[in-house]
Design an enzyme around this catalytic site. Sequence first.
Site, PDB file in Angstrom:
ATOM      1  N   PRO A  95       0.822  -1.219   0.000  1.00  0.00           N
ATOM      2  CA  PRO A  95       0.000   0.000   0.000  1.00  0.00           C
ATOM      3  C   PRO A  95       0.852   1.264   0.000  1.00  0.00           C
ATOM      4  CG  PRO A  95      -0.718  -1.546   1.710  1.00  0.00           C
ATOM      5  CD  PRO A  95       0.605  -2.033   1.207  1.00  0.00           C
ATOM      6  N   GLU A 122       0.944  -7.961   8.323  1.00  0.00           N
ATOM      7  CA  GLU A 122       0.994  -6.486   8.358  1.00  0.00           C
ATOM      8  C   GLU A 122       1.916  -5.939   7.271  1.00  0.00           C
ATOM      9  OE1 GLU A 122      -1.301  -5.076  10.349  1.00  0.00           O
ATOM     10  OE2 GLU A 122      -1.668  -7.226  10.659  1.00  0.00           O
ATOM     11  N   ASP A 175      -4.495   2.208 -25.964  1.00  0.00           N
ATOM     12  CA  ASP A 175      -4.215   3.515 -26.542  1.00  0.00           C
ATOM     13  C   ASP A 175      -5.235   4.547 -26.096  1.00  0.00           C
ATOM     14  OD1 ASP A 175      -3.087   2.323 -29.805  1.00  0.00           O
ATOM     15  OD2 ASP A 175      -2.176   2.305 -27.809  1.00  0.00           O
TER      16      ASP A 175
END
Length: 262
Positions: A95, A122, A175
């Site tokens: 994260p 964790e 694209d």
Amino acid sequence: MRKERRALNRFDILTLFPAMFQGPLQESILRRAQDKGLVTIRVHDLRTWTHDRHRVVDDVPYGGGAGMVLKPEPVFEAVEALRQGSDSTVVALTPQGLPFGQRLASELARLPHLILLCGRYEGFDDRIPQGLQALEVSIGDVVLSGGEIPALVVLDATVRLIPGVLGDETSALADSFATGLLEHPHYTRPTLFRGMGVPPVLLSGDHQAIARWRRKQALRRTRERRPDLLSRASLSDLDRQLLVEIETEDAGIGRESRDESN
Ligand code: JAH
């Protein structure tokens, strides 16, 4: 003659839950890319590189607190076993990483070998990304139970950019994101479904009118849902004209009664 950088062709995934990858790797684009020999994807159980009877991969956090932390030794041993010198890039899904997006996907798709590290608990002992010089990558500001699903996101987004994996038609999809706008809405048969029609212009056969309508819809949706994208997109003179029309319509008749046929 200039030396081409080899396209990415090898992924090694390190995880405590290898079974999470079995479904996704056996279906659709990821399956086809492997069958065509365009990419080799191997999934490894991190516990392979433990040496104790209970195959322990985690430990309590220094400094105290809840939960467990992924130990460095098995991860270092695994990466050392899989690494192919300077060809290999280690990516840790966390994260705290750099935001993943189409830009980063296209950069990763040019590399020959990625080692994807999936954390649990964790997270990683911080000496793992530091000592392995891993690129930390985040797929967004959302709390998950581990890095496996983010690794699949990175894998899918990257493999589809490897030359030969997609047909020509679909490669335009990436694209269109690269142009920086959301896509226009799509419709297929039937023309009337549960009282909901199809915008008449799409049935008109007027290809120029259709292209203009689609571009305007793309601009409208981007302006409404992702104004952050619109401010960074490169806009043509026609785009600016269409945006003026959109703004005029929104000011005049309001959302509910907006005429979407133009
Ligand atoms: C959760 C290790 N960017 C989303 C993301 C990525 C990884 C993790 N969570 C969310 C995660 C637990 C342990 C990584």
